[in-house]
Scaffold this motif. Structure first.
Motif, PDB file in Angstrom:
ATOM      1  N   VAL A 122      -0.858   1.494 -12.250  1.00  0.00           N
ATOM      2  CA  VAL A 122      -0.119   0.384 -12.851  1.00  0.00           C
ATOM      3  C   VAL A 122      -1.097  -0.601 -13.477  1.00  0.00           C
ATOM      4  CG1 VAL A 122       1.384  -1.591 -12.391  1.00  0.00           C
ATOM      5  CG2 VAL A 122       1.838   0.603 -11.278  1.00  0.00           C
ATOM      6  N   ASP A 123      -0.828  -0.995 -14.725  1.00  0.00           N
ATOM      7  CA  ASP A 123      -1.622  -2.018 -15.388  1.00  0.00           C
ATOM      8  C   ASP A 123      -1.098  -3.384 -14.938  1.00  0.00           C
ATOM      9  OD1 ASP A 123      -3.098  -3.632 -17.000  1.00  0.00           O
ATOM     10  OD2 ASP A 123      -2.169  -2.996 -18.879  1.00  0.00           O
ATOM     11  N   THR A 146       2.260 -10.020  -6.628  1.00  0.00           N
ATOM     12  CA  THR A 146       2.349  -9.606  -5.227  1.00  0.00           C
ATOM     13  C   THR A 146       2.429  -8.088  -5.122  1.00  0.00           C
ATOM     14  OG1 THR A 146       4.771  -9.644  -5.176  1.00  0.00           O
ATOM     15  CG2 THR A 146       3.616 -11.727  -4.740  1.00  0.00           C
ATOM     16  N   ARG A 147       2.319  -7.608  -3.875  1.00  0.00           N
ATOM     17  CA  ARG A 147       2.438  -6.172  -3.615  1.00  0.00           C
ATOM     18  C   ARG A 147       3.826  -5.660  -4.036  1.00  0.00           C
ATOM     19  NH1 ARG A 147       0.020  -2.527  -0.146  1.00  0.00           N
ATOM     20  NH2 ARG A 147       1.379  -0.840   0.601  1.00  0.00           N
ATOM     21  N   GLU A 148       4.846  -6.475  -3.743  1.00  0.00           N
ATOM     22  CA  GLU A 148       6.213  -6.080  -4.090  1.00  0.00           C
ATOM     23  C   GLU A 148       6.384  -5.962  -5.608  1.00  0.00           C
ATOM     24  OE1 GLU A 148       5.378  -8.423  -1.975  1.00  0.00           O
ATOM     25  OE2 GLU A 148       5.978  -7.426  -0.092  1.00  0.00           O
ATOM     26  N   SER A 151      -6.664  -6.980 -17.134  1.00  0.00           N
ATOM     27  CA  SER A 151      -6.144  -6.965 -15.767  1.00  0.00           C
ATOM     28  C   SER A 151      -6.923  -7.899 -14.864  1.00  0.00           C
ATOM     29  CB  SER A 151      -6.177  -5.536 -15.214  1.00  0.00           C
ATOM     30  OG  SER A 151      -5.318  -4.697 -15.961  1.00  0.00           O
ATOM     31  N   ALA A 152      -8.219  -8.044 -15.169  1.00  0.00           N
ATOM     32  CA  ALA A 152      -9.050  -8.906 -14.321  1.00  0.00           C
ATOM     33  C   ALA A 152      -8.618 -10.362 -14.414  1.00  0.00           C
ATOM     34  CB  ALA A 152     -10.521  -8.765 -14.710  1.00  0.00           C
ATOM     35  N   ARG A 153      -8.030 -10.758 -15.544  1.00  0.00           N
ATOM     36  CA  ARG A 153      -7.595 -12.140 -15.705  1.00  0.00           C
ATOM     37  C   ARG A 153      -6.261 -12.414 -15.012  1.00  0.00           C
ATOM     38  NH1 ARG A 153      -9.584 -11.101 -21.010  1.00  0.00           N
ATOM     39  NH2 ARG A 153      -7.460 -10.669 -21.756  1.00  0.00           N
ATOM     40  N   VAL A 160      -3.936  -5.953  -3.604  1.00  0.00           N
ATOM     41  CA  VAL A 160      -2.904  -5.693  -4.613  1.00  0.00           C
ATOM     42  C   VAL A 160      -3.511  -4.976  -5.812  1.00  0.00           C
ATOM     43  CG1 VAL A 160      -1.226  -6.756  -6.161  1.00  0.00           C
ATOM     44  CG2 VAL A 160      -1.529  -7.651  -3.843  1.00  0.00           C
ATOM     45  N   ARG A 161      -4.740  -5.374  -6.188  1.00  0.00           N
ATOM     46  CA  ARG A 161      -5.419  -4.702  -7.300  1.00  0.00           C
ATOM     47  C   ARG A 161      -5.678  -3.231  -6.975  1.00  0.00           C
ATOM     48  NH1 ARG A 161      -7.153  -8.065 -11.205  1.00  0.00           N
ATOM     49  NH2 ARG A 161      -7.214 -10.311 -10.728  1.00  0.00           N
ATOM     50  N   LYS A 162      -6.066  -2.964  -5.721  1.00  0.00           N
ATOM     51  CA  LYS A 162      -6.322  -1.577  -5.320  1.00  0.00           C
ATOM     52  C   LYS A 162      -5.024  -0.763  -5.356  1.00  0.00           C
ATOM     53  CE  LYS A 162      -8.342   1.282  -1.675  1.00  0.00           C
ATOM     54  NZ  LYS A 162      -7.232   2.247  -1.701  1.00  0.00           N
TER      55      LYS A 162
END
Length: 497
Positions: free
Chosen positions: A214-215, A229-231, A196-198, A205-207
Motif C-alpha cells: 500500500v502506498d 493509522t493501522r486501520e 510516502s515518507a512525508r 504502520v509504515r511496515k
C-alpha cells in the motif's frame, strides 16, 4: 542431419489462425512420421496435427494457450536426412507466409527463415539522430582544417592562441542550437518513497503498508493530526483488493478463467478467440450479407409426443436417444423434398443460385467451447433410425470438441433446438451459405381447441428464418406449414416419404 521447421497449416475453410491447446511431445522426444505432435483449436473444433518428419524434437516454438497465425513455424525437428534433401515426404514451407519480416530484402517469411541481411539486432536509432561519423563530418572547420566545436559556453576550455601571420577570419556560423545536458531522472520508486515518507505514520504502520503493498500517500488518514493509522492501511488494502461479483459462484464461471480482473473487481476482460471469435465473424457476415426474414407457426405436437414415447419402447431404438428433435429433423427433410428451392445457396462472386441435390442437415449444438453447427452428410438418404444414430454421434462429438472443420462445411439447412433451454422460440440467424434455419421451441402443455373442444395438448412454436434473396414469403410459409403438418401428424411422413 538437418533441422526442419513445421509451419502451422490451414486445416480447412481458409482459416488464418489457431490456438495451441496441448503439446503431445516435448523437447528431446523422438517422433515418427504421422505421429500426433500437437492438438490445436481451429474454427470450432479441436484438431490433432501429425508430424511430417521422423526425428528428434529440438524446440517447441509456440506455447500452449497462444494463438498462432497459419504459416508460422510451431515446432523444430532434427532429422537424419542430409541438409537440402526432402525428409519423409514433408511439405516444403511456403516461401512467404504470415510471420515476422526478417529485415530488408528478406520479405515476409516464417519465423526463423529468411536471410539475416539487414536484420538489426541493436537498439533502433532515434529519428533525426545521425551517426557520430556524420556529425563529425558536418562540423564546420577552420582554415587550418581542425573542426570547430559547438561546445556549450559554460564549459571551461583554453582558447587557441591567435596566429599573427594570418588575417582574422570571420566567426564560423553556429552549428545549431546548443544541446542541453539532460537532467538526471529520478526513479519512480524513489519518488513514491519520498512522498510516502512525508506522510504522518508510525514505523509499525509504515511496515504494515509495505508488507501489504500500500502506498501511504494514497491512504486517507483518520488519526489525530492527520496521522495514518493501522486501520486506515488495512481498510485501504481491502478496498483495493479485486472482488468477485456476488451473483457469480466461484465454481460456475469457467468462461472467466482466461480473463483479467480489473483492480476494483467489477470487470473481467476475456480475449475473443477460437470458437467465440469464429462464431462472431460468421454471424456478423450472415446478418449483414443475407437479408433475413422470419415466419412463425404454433403447432399441436401431441401425436409427435406419443410417437416419441412409443419409439423409446421399441427394441430397435434401444441404443439411441429418442427426442422430439428427431421427428422435427425428419419433418425438415420431408419438407425439403417437397420444396427443393429452399435447399440452395447464393454465390455472390459468380452471381448464381446454387441448388443442391443433397441435404446436409445442420444441427446447432451448444458446447463448453461455444456454439457449433456440424451437419449430417446426405441426411436425406437416412431412415428414422439412421437419422437418430447420426444425431447422437454428431452431438456427442461436438460436445467433446472433436468436430472437424469438414463436418461443418457445405451445410444445406439447419435446426436449432432452442426449446431445450425452455425458450418458446426465437429469430435465428442463418448459418453462412444456407437459405434456411428452423428454431424448434419448447414443448408445453397448453389449452388447445381440438375437435371443437378445449383440451390440454402438447404445443410448440416454430420459427423459420430464410435468405430473402432465395426464398420468397410464399415459399417460406408453405415450407414451414409442411414441417408443422408432419409434427402434427407424423403418419403423414409415410405418405410424403
Amino acid at each position: 542431419m538437418t533441422t526442419q521447421r513445421f509451419p502451422l497449416p490451414d486445416v480447412g475453410e481458409g482459416l488464418t489462425e489457431a490456438e495451441i491447446v496441448e503439446w503431445r511431445v516435448a523437447v528431446g522426444d523422438t517422433v515418427t512420421v504421422n505421429q500426433v505432435i500437437v492438438e490445436i483449436e481451429s474454427a470450432k473444433s479441436l484438431v490433432e496435427l501429425p508430424s511430417p518428419w521422423a526425428g528428434t524434437v529440438t524446440a517447441l516454438l509456440a506455447e500452449e494457450g497462444t494463438t498462432v497465425d497459419v504459416g508460422t513455424a510451431i515446432i523444430e525437428i532434427t532429422t537424419d536426412a542430409p541438409a537440402g534433401a526432402p525428409s519423409g515426404g514433408a511439405p516444403e514451407a511456403p516461401a512467404a507466409a504470415a510471420g515476422e519480416a526478417s529485415g530488408e530484402g528478406s520479405g515476409s517469411v516464417l519465423v526463423g527463415y529468411g536471410t539475416g541481411d539487414g536484420a538489426g539486432g541493436g537498439r533502433r536509432r532515434r529519428r533525426g539522430a545521425a551517426p557520430a561519423a556524420e556529425v563529425e563530418a558536418k562540423r564546420p572547420t577552420s582554415r587550418s582544417g581542425t573542426s570547430t566545436s559547438s561546445a556549450r559556453p559554460d564549459v571551461d576550455a583554453p582558447a587557441p592562441a591567435p596566429d599573427p601571420a594570418q588575417a582574422p577570419a570571420p566567426a564560423p556560423a553556429p552549428a545549431g542550437p546548443a544541446i542541453e545536458k539532460p537532467m538526471a531522472s529520478v526513479p519512480a520508486s524513489s519518488a513514491a518513497g519520498a512522498q510516502s515518507a512525508r506522510v504522518l505514520a508510525k514505523p509499525p504502520v509504515r511496515k504494515l503498508a509495505k508488507d501489504l503493498g500500500v502506498d501511504l500517500a494514497s491512504v486517507h488518514p483518520t488519526g489525530p493530526g492527520g496521522i495514518v493509522t493501522r486501520e486506515d492501511v488495512v481498510a485501504h488494502a481491502e478496498g483495493a483488493a479485486p472482488k468477485a461479483l456476488a451473483t457469480y459462484p466461484d465454481d460456475d464461471r469457467p468462461w472467466l478463467a482466461s480473463g483479467t480482473v480489473s483492480g476494483d473487481g467489477r470487470q473481467t476482460r476475456v480475449p475473443v478467440k477460437s470458437v467465440r471469435k469464429r462464431t462472431a465473424e460468421a454471424m456478423v457476415a450472415s446478418a449483414f450479407t443475407a437479408p433475413h426474414v422470419t415466419v412463425f407457426q404454433t403447432v399441436d405436437v401431441t401425436k409427435t409426443m406419443k410417437l416419441v414415447a412409443s419409439l423409446k419402447e421399441d427394441r430397435d431404438f434401444a441404443d439411441v436417444r429418442v427426442t422430439p428433435l428427431l421427428v422435427a429433423a425428419k419433418a425438415v427433410l420431408l419438407a425439403v423434398n417437397r420444396h427443393p428451392q429452399i435447399n440452395a445457396s447464393w454465390d455472390e462472386a459468380s452471381q448464381e443460385i446454387v441448388y443442391k441435390h443433397y441435404v446436409n442437415l445442420g444441427i446447432a449444438a451448444a458446447t463448453p467451447r461455444g456454439l457449433v453447427v456440424p451437419n449430417i452428410k446426405d441426411a436425406h438418404t437416412l431412415d428414422l433410425l439412421g437419422l437418430a444414430k447420426a444425431i447422437a454421434t454428431l452431438t456427442s462429438t461436438a460436445r467433446a470438441g472433436r468436430t472437424q472443420p469438414a463436418d461443418m462445411a457445405d451445410g444445406s439447412i439447419t435446426i436449432t433446438n432452442v426449446g431445450i433451454f425452455g425458450t418458446d422460440t426465437g429469430t435465428p440467424i442463418l448459418n453462412p451459405g444456407e437459405a434456411g434455419i428452423l428454431a424448434f421451441g419448447a414443448i408445453r402443455k397448453q389449452p388447445w381447441v381440438h375437435k371443437g373442444k378445449i383440451k390440454a395438448r402438447w404445443v410448440t412454436q416454430l420459427a423459420l428464418s430464410v435468405d430473402h434473396r432465395l426464398v420468397d414469403g410464399e415459399l417460406a410459409a408453405r415450407y414451414l406449414a409442411d414441417v408443422a403438418k408432419v409434427l402434427e401428424d407424423p403418419a403423414r411422413g409415410l405418405v410424403w416419404g
